[in-house]
Design a protein around this motif. Structure first.
Motif, PDB file in Angstrom:
ATOM      1  N   ALA A 123     -34.178  29.348   6.517  1.00 21.63           N
ATOM      2  CA  ALA A 123     -33.361  30.455   6.002  1.00 21.63           C
ATOM      3  C   ALA A 123     -32.835  31.299   7.163  1.00 21.63           C
ATOM      4  O   ALA A 123     -31.650  31.654   7.216  1.00 21.63           O
ATOM      5  N   HIS A 124     -33.713  31.617   8.117  1.00 26.85           N
ATOM      6  CA  HIS A 124     -33.289  32.402   9.275  1.00 26.85           C
ATOM      7  C   HIS A 124     -32.158  31.700  10.031  1.00 26.85           C
ATOM      8  O   HIS A 124     -31.149  32.324  10.402  1.00 26.85           O
ATOM      9  N   ASN A 125     -32.322  30.401  10.241  1.00 24.00           N
ATOM     10  CA  ASN A 125     -31.296  29.640  10.972  1.00 24.00           C
ATOM     11  C   ASN A 125     -29.942  29.657  10.266  1.00 24.00           C
ATOM     12  O   ASN A 125     -28.902  29.517  10.902  1.00 24.00           O
ATOM     13  N   ALA A 126     -29.983  29.811   8.944  1.00 26.70           N
ATOM     14  CA  ALA A 126     -28.726  29.836   8.180  1.00 26.70           C
ATOM     15  C   ALA A 126     -28.209  31.259   7.974  1.00 26.70           C
ATOM     16  O   ALA A 126     -27.279  31.477   7.201  1.00 26.70           O
ATOM     17  N   GLY A 127     -28.830  32.223   8.655  1.00 23.53           N
ATOM     18  CA  GLY A 127     -28.324  33.593   8.603  1.00 23.53           C
ATOM     19  C   GLY A 127     -28.935  34.472   7.531  1.00 23.53           C
ATOM     20  O   GLY A 127     -28.523  35.623   7.348  1.00 23.53           O
TER      21      GLY A 127
END
Lengths: 461, 461
Positions: A123-127
């Motif tokens: 989720a973090h990697n996708a913003g």
């Protein structure tokens, strides 16, 4: 024939209407996953009876989707072989990563010990913003499995990476930073990209990080966390900051406990009963009230922590967030046979759910799921035995709590999986409740890794 | 504005179309209520693991609606006061009549002892056919509560209307026919309007009816039942007849049992362990296979009985029917700590469900519900304790079965609610599964009387 024509005209007209009125605004997509640790149907029924009465309804009873989740575990040495009862580490890993692993592992695979990417990382990697809220230490198995990768759950801090506990060697040295690893769980949290981490476990941050002059807490500050230690500080903090809240040395206190600190006790049969089970009589533990735990007021409730987490995660955020909220002590209090403790903790979870559902009203793309990680020992048993008229002394071989209920009766809870200081988990399938957004994604029977899949699909990861 | 106009025109046109195309054919409306006695989530998980594997799915897992049902019981002397654990008599009465009563009562009210009209009576009066299928005696609490009215479940036959059992007086003399009552449960079944009654319990029919030269079975024949005693007779019977099938003296045998007749056994700690819980060691019961019960083949399966019941109830029937099917020995085998027995019985229930769902495909107005009447003692516990590495002898204070699983591992089932010859029920909320027709009627949390209401609403009673 003219009817078919009317249909076609209607469908066309409706499509045009829908297109004309659609507002192409980007809507934040959020998932809130609430985990009641050990919150199986027995725990829910026991708490519902106490908190709302037998005909009452908890907030989770009002959710529109109700499913059941099979808990999966595998053997450490033969990872294709099922094990029928989980611990919180492997079951949280299932939900956090979509992979089934062995007991005690934190987002690592059985035997191969490979790091498994978590939903928080994806989720973090996708913003998306990400957050964890718990009443346990933030380094405890459930929250840890969403952010850290380590072979043994007990490696919570730099000081517990290689030690002996009750004759058992806990060895995470492979994961020490000196050996190219990510370090202990607290160090991994301090170095993480999480936006909000709230719970207990200050003791695991209040010591020097591995080969460092800084404490783990200082490490967290340096990497951008605002560190909070009190309910007051949490209440006053600005929504813009990344937060690490450590509100107790270890786990947060429960809301309720047994009168005079009592937990389950063994029934006391008369001497004659030792001659034959049908002889003599038995004294059951006296019934008792659940009372407020005076320590509880000093620390933030799950509701306050979650409310603050929602503020922070939704602040200046067009993409969305993933938030895991754990009510940890349903399990912990069941291990130590304290039915009142579990009830108070489930009450907290249910109050928190109201806050989350309120948030979902104004943020309509918020999928809310409530589940458990595994079953627990507590059983709701007859206060008056089914066999009471037969004149035998009838009693559990385990330990019993008899709770004075608000409506005047007594409710009996049995703990009888172990003879040692703590009860076992059970392997029962656990409930999953969701709001309406979950309907197309959630089958009536799920497995725990499918909770990861549902989250990923909903967030489009 | 013109969009709103299009909507209105469309809605009007669609309503007209619907009216024009409606076919006013009368379709038979049916309800099949399948009750797994004692079939709580533990029982289902244990059976699923054994029968289908941890990732497998039972037929009931494929049903589209999944709800949870709160079991309600009241105190006999204070009928407004809740009791937290039910027996099969009062819980079946809830589902059969919509009223909550006290333990041991068959379709009669707590304290006042008023007869409560059952769904079978309501359905019959409205022209529906009605049937009961069970693996217990047809006079046992669950089936009895759908057709009979009596104050104590033990009054199954004319000879047991007033007797002493293990020092307890069982007094149903008020319900004797000499006193203006309806007679014992077997006599009430013999005199009932049921179209199909299949199960065990021949011993309760094989004796003179009260103040009569006829046996209860002869009474049943005289009132229009074709009485059957064998699987063969059942297989060959004509669909036009009303059936009373009595296929065993008491309950029907289970499909599986424990190897060499073994059930749960007590772990055996060493003498040193009696000095302190942390000392010595323990020998757990050896693991064992579940094996076929040789007696099972002699009697009809639930699947065969249900299939025959469906044939009979749907024969020459334009109105519809109500059929209750009980898999009784999930509970009975759990009372006697025989995990294999419960698994085999749940297997039978699940096979039967396939037959019922097949029937529902060709009879689309058939609402199928599967539920339990109350929880049971069996707990799926770790085969290897969560605390096994600590070097203590860890074992249940109760009795344990360790089952050799088809996939090679061992699954452990704990029975530890009682120290006497039988386990207790539990008060956990139980599952309710339904096919798609149930969706508009079934909430995610129900109470047992609401199962009666759903049935009534669906059948239009």
């Amino acid at each position: 024939m003219h009817m078919k024509l009317i249909y076609l005209v209607c469908i066309f007209a409706l499509m045009m209407t829908a297109q004309a009125e659609e507002v192409p605004l980007k809507t934040m997509k959020n998932v809130v996953l609430i985990i009641g640790d050990g919150m199986d149907d027995h725990q829910i029924t026991i708490a519902r009876n106490y908190l709302k009465g037998v005909q009452g309804r908890l907030n989770l009873d009002e959710m529109s989707v109700r499913s059941s989740v099979q808990v999966l575990t595998v053997d450490e040495n033969s990872p294709t072989k099922p094990v029928y009862v989980a611990d919180s580490a492997n079951s949280a890993t299932s939900m956090a990563t979509g992979y089934v692993t062995s007991r005690g592992r934190i987002a690592t695979s059985a035997r191969a010990d490979a790091d498994l990417q978590t939903i928080v990382e994806l989720a973090h990697n996708a913003g998306f913003k990400t957050g964890l809220v718990t009443t346990s230490s933030v380094t405890d198995a459930t929250p840890a499995s969403f952010v850290a990768h380590i072979n043994i759950r007990a490696c919570e801090s730099p000081q517990t990476m290689n030690f002996e506990r009750r004759g058992v060697l806990i060895d995470c040295s492979k994961d020490q930073r000196a050996n190219g690893g990510l370090g202990s769980i607290s160090e991994q949290i301090a170095a993480s990209d999480l936006d909000v981490v709230l719970g207990g476990g200050r003791e695991h941050f209040d010591m020097k990080a591995e080969a460092s002059e800084e404490t783990v807490e200082e490490m967290a500050s340096a990497s951008g966390f605002t560190v909070l230690h009190s309910k007051k500080a949490l209440s006053n903090v600005e929504a813009a900051e990344r937060l690490l809240g450590l509100f107790a040395d270890s786990h947060l206190p429960t809301k309720l406990y047994g009168e005079a600190g009592r937990v389950a006790e063994k029934p006391e049969p008369s001497l004659l009963n030792s001659v034959h089970w049908s002889l003599g009589d038995v004294e059951l533990p006296a019934s008792m009230r659940c009372v407020d735990n005076p320590e509880y007021g000093e620390t933030p409730s799950i509701k306050l922590m979650t409310s603050k987490a929602l503020d922070h995660l939704s602040y200046d955020n067009e993409t969305g967030f993933f938030l895991m909220v754990e009510s940890a002590s349903i399990d912990k209090q069941s291990h130590v046979r304290n039915a009142c403790g579990s009830i108070g903790e489930l009450d907290q979870l249910d109050e928190t759910l109201a806050t989350v559902l309120e948030f979902a009203k104004t943020h309509p793309e918020t999928l809310v799921m409530v589940t458990a990680d595994h079953g627990q020992a507590a059983q709701l048993v007859p206060n008056e035995s089914l066999f009471s008229l037969m004149g035998f002394p009838v009693y559990t071989p385990g330990q019993l709590v008899r709770i004075k209920m608000p409506d005047g009766g007594d409710m009996a809870v049995n703990y009888a999986t172990n003879s040692i200081f703590a009860e076992e988990h059970t392997g029962v399938a656990v409930p999953l409740h969701a709001n309406e957004l979950g309907r197309p994604l959630i089958k009536t029977l799920m497995t725990q890794p499918e909770i990861f899949e549902v989250t990923r699909e909903f967030l489009g990861l």
